[in-house]
Design an enzyme around this catalytic site. Structure first.
Site, PDB file in Angstrom:
ATOM      1  N   ARG A 114       6.082  15.731   5.679  1.00 43.11           N
ATOM      2  CA  ARG A 114       5.850  15.887   7.233  1.00 43.11           C
ATOM      3  C   ARG A 114       6.407  16.967   7.762  1.00 43.11           C
ATOM      4  NH1 ARG A 114       6.637   9.837   9.186  1.00 43.11           N
ATOM      5  NH2 ARG A 114       6.148   8.677   7.490  1.00 43.11           N
ATOM      6  N   ASP A 116      10.579  17.386   6.155  1.00 40.86           N
ATOM      7  CA  ASP A 116      11.365  16.025   5.722  1.00 40.86           C
ATOM      8  C   ASP A 116      11.730  16.389   4.443  1.00 40.86           C
ATOM      9  OD1 ASP A 116       8.926  15.446   4.540  1.00 40.86           O
ATOM     10  OD2 ASP A 116       9.248  13.434   5.263  1.00 40.86           O
ATOM     11  N   SER A 147      11.055   9.664   0.726  1.00 40.97           N
ATOM     12  CA  SER A 147      10.806  10.597   1.850  1.00 40.97           C
ATOM     13  C   SER A 147      11.961  10.850   2.713  1.00 40.97           C
ATOM     14  CB  SER A 147       9.677  10.112   2.587  1.00 40.97           C
ATOM     15  OG  SER A 147       9.121  10.502   3.308  1.00 40.97           O
ATOM     16  N   ARG A 180       9.679   0.804  -1.869  1.00 38.40           N
ATOM     17  CA  ARG A 180      10.841   1.402  -1.189  1.00 38.40           C
ATOM     18  C   ARG A 180      11.904   0.550  -0.764  1.00 38.40           C
ATOM     19  NH1 ARG A 180       9.331   5.984   3.483  1.00 38.40           N
ATOM     20  NH2 ARG A 180       7.965   6.667   1.731  1.00 38.40           N
ATOM     21  N   THR A 211      -2.815   2.949  10.889  1.00 39.52           N
ATOM     22  CA  THR A 211      -1.786   3.787  10.519  1.00 39.52           C
ATOM     23  C   THR A 211      -1.412   4.067   9.121  1.00 39.52           C
ATOM     24  OG1 THR A 211      -1.063   2.834  12.531  1.00 39.52           O
ATOM     25  CG2 THR A 211       0.509   4.183  11.349  1.00 39.52           C
ATOM     26  N   THR A 229       0.776  -1.281   0.017  1.00 39.28           N
ATOM     27  CA  THR A 229       0.054  -0.027  -0.148  1.00 39.28           C
ATOM     28  C   THR A 229       0.868   1.309  -0.216  1.00 39.28           C
ATOM     29  OG1 THR A 229      -0.205  -0.276   2.560  1.00 39.28           O
ATOM     30  CG2 THR A 229      -2.059  -1.074   1.145  1.00 39.28           C
ATOM     31  N   GLU A 256       0.603  10.572  14.571  1.00 39.27           N
ATOM     32  CA  GLU A 256       1.819  10.824  15.426  1.00 39.27           C
ATOM     33  C   GLU A 256       3.012  10.939  14.759  1.00 39.27           C
ATOM     34  OE1 GLU A 256       4.194   8.590  16.566  1.00 39.27           O
ATOM     35  OE2 GLU A 256       3.559   7.256  15.230  1.00 39.27           O
ATOM     36  N   LYS A 277      -0.964  13.968   3.727  1.00 41.22           N
ATOM     37  CA  LYS A 277      -0.011  14.721   4.777  1.00 41.22           C
ATOM     38  C   LYS A 277       0.865  15.922   3.654  1.00 41.22           C
ATOM     39  CE  LYS A 277       3.683  11.086   5.300  1.00 41.22           C
ATOM     40  NZ  LYS A 277       2.926  10.173   4.581  1.00 41.22           N
TER      41      LYS A 277
END
Length: 594
Positions: A306, A301, A148, A52, A376, A48, A401, A414
């Protein structure tokens, strides 16, 4: 011919990149079978989050051939599943990492070769621009080449569906199957990006993105912001031009940039890990802030999705906010803005991952708006938000978080640049009241109760041991099952367990309801158990503890939050809970957990 030699020959048959071919040839020449097994035996898994991994030759790594095969499989799946996919097209973007630009071109070429229109963003873009563009252009899907905040040797392939949200089931499995059905490379020709099917709408999308960002601004006076100095770090990533432009649009004075980290650098020379959450990652920014007399540090980031921040205390030390504290601050800001709009609060909804703080849940219960938790990851947060919108709710905010924050309706993912501006705007509005962010946070604690989190992990690389640990928790009281908790533990650190949700087995119970129930959240692909425990009815002292396996690392992660009236009591309790978890529930010594 050996099985391994067949894998080597197949790789050399398909790979046309001289560098990665040479890697495999040299390993075979020197008989490094262990490394060849590691790289060639298993294929990197498409999930999903897309792909990476480390940039090297091999089926288990990230390289040209893997990008081509992934793109061919995705292309075939999108054409089959999305109506008018060829005409609607796909969006492609990339960051500054090694190979990112080439891989975006190879991915684009795979689609163009099949007659699919491609909107290829020119130059470096931050990740949020891809889902924004998917929605704005009504594209069939989007791909962002980025890893990322991963280390410099990694890169990734992130996929967004036609709803402009990261893919979830069943698409992840469908794409994975389609990739295996389309392994023979059709083209290595990156010159296809000069084809009329390859369109450049980059500047138009940027302009629309900033217009969308401006809509998030509150109607507050920004005069007080002029007296506030911000230092900003983009962590050697792509975020600086986006943040600088956003400050202009909000009519804020330009932030002071950490020049050593301002420009894109794929080797991330000043940080061990380019992640604002990592210890020491903000040291250079804080040092710059001290030199410049700034009160706040802002950080994105490397792909700028983020956000993290720090505030200088009166004694000269710095407070680095946790993701949950930032989430709470943003939720309070969003709630205040929504109240001021005059809209009915029962139409407001916010979303957070299940491992995030329950403070917004308490706010929602007290204030009368809807709060929904999900698994999450923003693939779940974004899709949950869309589901709520379909039910008639406004969903202006969601977070997890791990310093990920979603604002507004145009990006259901995000966005570190949007979070940066929402934070700066909140600082400006509070400074007019002579309040700091910490002052504002304390106001919320006074209103809703004190919340404190303590999140960490245990290292365990043996899947059998991990299974054993979770089985021992599920069968803790197997000999004498409890009426209230079944075979799960009944207490931890002197607190009585009141609720358990096991998102692996699909079992749950709540001491205030029937003995068992089916969890409302979908089941997790790994181990995941969440418990709530209390010091007793009316005590106000409660904890929420989530234990889960990591999908990418050899870790058992835990997320612990305590809530109570008194800070000292909560602060003292959390280490006691962790100790009980480690030595009693998980038997860390016996299972060699680090």
């Amino acid at each position: 011919m050996s099985d391994l030699e067949s894998l080597v020959n197949e790789w050399l048959r398909l790979d046309r990149n001289g560098q990665t071919r040479a890697e495999i040839e040299i390993l075979w020449q020197y008989g490094n079978t262990q490394e060849l097994e590691s790289r060639l035996r298993n294929r990197i898994e498409f999930g999903t989050a897309g792909l990476r991994g480390r940039m090297e030759a091999g089926w288990a790594r990230m390289n040209d051939l893997i990008i081509i095969q992934a793109s061919q499989g995705l292309c075939a799946y999108v054409i089959r599943e999305v109506e008018n996919a060829k005409e609607r097209g796909v969006v492609m973007g990339h960051d500054h990492r090694h190979n990112s630009a080439r891989w975006a071109q190879l991915a684009a070429a795979a689609f163009i070769s099949q007659g699919v229109k491609v909107y290829l963003h020119r130059g470096l873009v931050h990740t949020p621009l891809v889902p924004f563009s998917v929605k704005a252009l009504r594209a069939a899907c989007g791909v962002m080449i980025t890893a990322s905040h991963n280390p410099k040797d990694d890169n990734g392939y992130k996929v967004y569906w036609e709803n402009a949200v990261q893919i979830i089931e069943p698409h992840d499995k469908g794409i994975a199957t389609s990739i295996k059905e389309n392994l023979e490379p059709r083209t290595w020709d990156v010159s296809l990006t000069s084809d009329p099917l390859c369109l450049d709408r980059t500047e138009e999308m940027k302009k629309m993105y900033f217009e969308s960002l401006q809509k998030l601004a509150s109607s507050i006076s920004t005069n007080s912001a002029c007296a506030t100095k911000f230092v900003n770090t983009s962590m050697h990533g792509v975020g600086y031009p986006f943040v600088a432009q956003a400050f202009k649009i909000f009519e804020f004075p330009a932030p002071i940039s950490v020049h050593q980290q301002q420009d894109p650098d794929p080797d991330f020379p000043t940080v061990a890990f380019p992640n604002p959450e990592e210890k020491g990652a903000l040291d250079l920014a804080i040092s710059t802030a001290n030199e410049q007399g700034a009160s706040y540090v802002l950080a994105q980031d490397p792909d700028a999705d983020r956000f993290s921040a720090a505030e200088k205390r009166a004694d000269g030390t710095w407070k680095v906010f946790t993701g949950d504290q930032l989430g709470t601050l943003f939720a309070c800001k969003v709630l205040a803005t929504y109240k001021a709009s005059g809209k009915p609060l029962d139409k407001l909804a916010m979303v957070a991952s299940t491992v995030s703080s329950k403070m917004i849940e308490t706010m929602a219960n007290d204030e009368g708006f809807r709060f929904v938790e999900c698994l999450t990851g923003f693939k779940f947060i974004g899709n949950t938000a869309l589901d709520l919108v379909a039910q008639g709710y406004d969903v202006p905010f969601g977070y997890e978080e791990a310093i990920g924050f979603m604002f507004g309706e145009d990006i259901r993912d995000k966005d570190g640049v949007a979070a940066t501006m929402m934070f700066a705007e909140l600082v400006a509005s509070l400074s007019s009241r002579n309040l700091t962010l910490q002052d504002y946070l304390e106001e919320q604690y006074d209103r809703y109760g004190y919340f404190e989190t303590n999140n960490s992990y245990f290292i365990c690389s043996d899947p059998a041991v991990i299974d054993k640990v979770f089985t021992s928790i599920r069968t803790y009281n197997e000999q004498q099952p409890s009426e209230k908790t079944g075979t799960y533990p009944t207490e931890i650190a002197g607190l009585q367990v009141t609720r358990v949700v096991d998102l692996t087995s699909g079992y749950g119970f709540d001491s205030g309801n029937a003995p068992s129930f089916q969890p409302s959240l979908p089941l997790s692909s790994g181990h995941m158990i969440q418990i709530r425990a209390s010091a007793g009815s009316g005590s106000g002292l409660d904890i929420v503890l989530t234990i889960r396996t990591s999908g990418t690392e050899p870790k058992i992660k835990y997320y612990l939050e305590g809530k109570g009236e008194y800070r000292q009591v909560v602060h003292k309790l959390l280490p006691e809970v962790i100790s009980a978890l480690k030595y009693d529930w998980m038997k860390a010594s016996e299972n060699h957990l680090e």
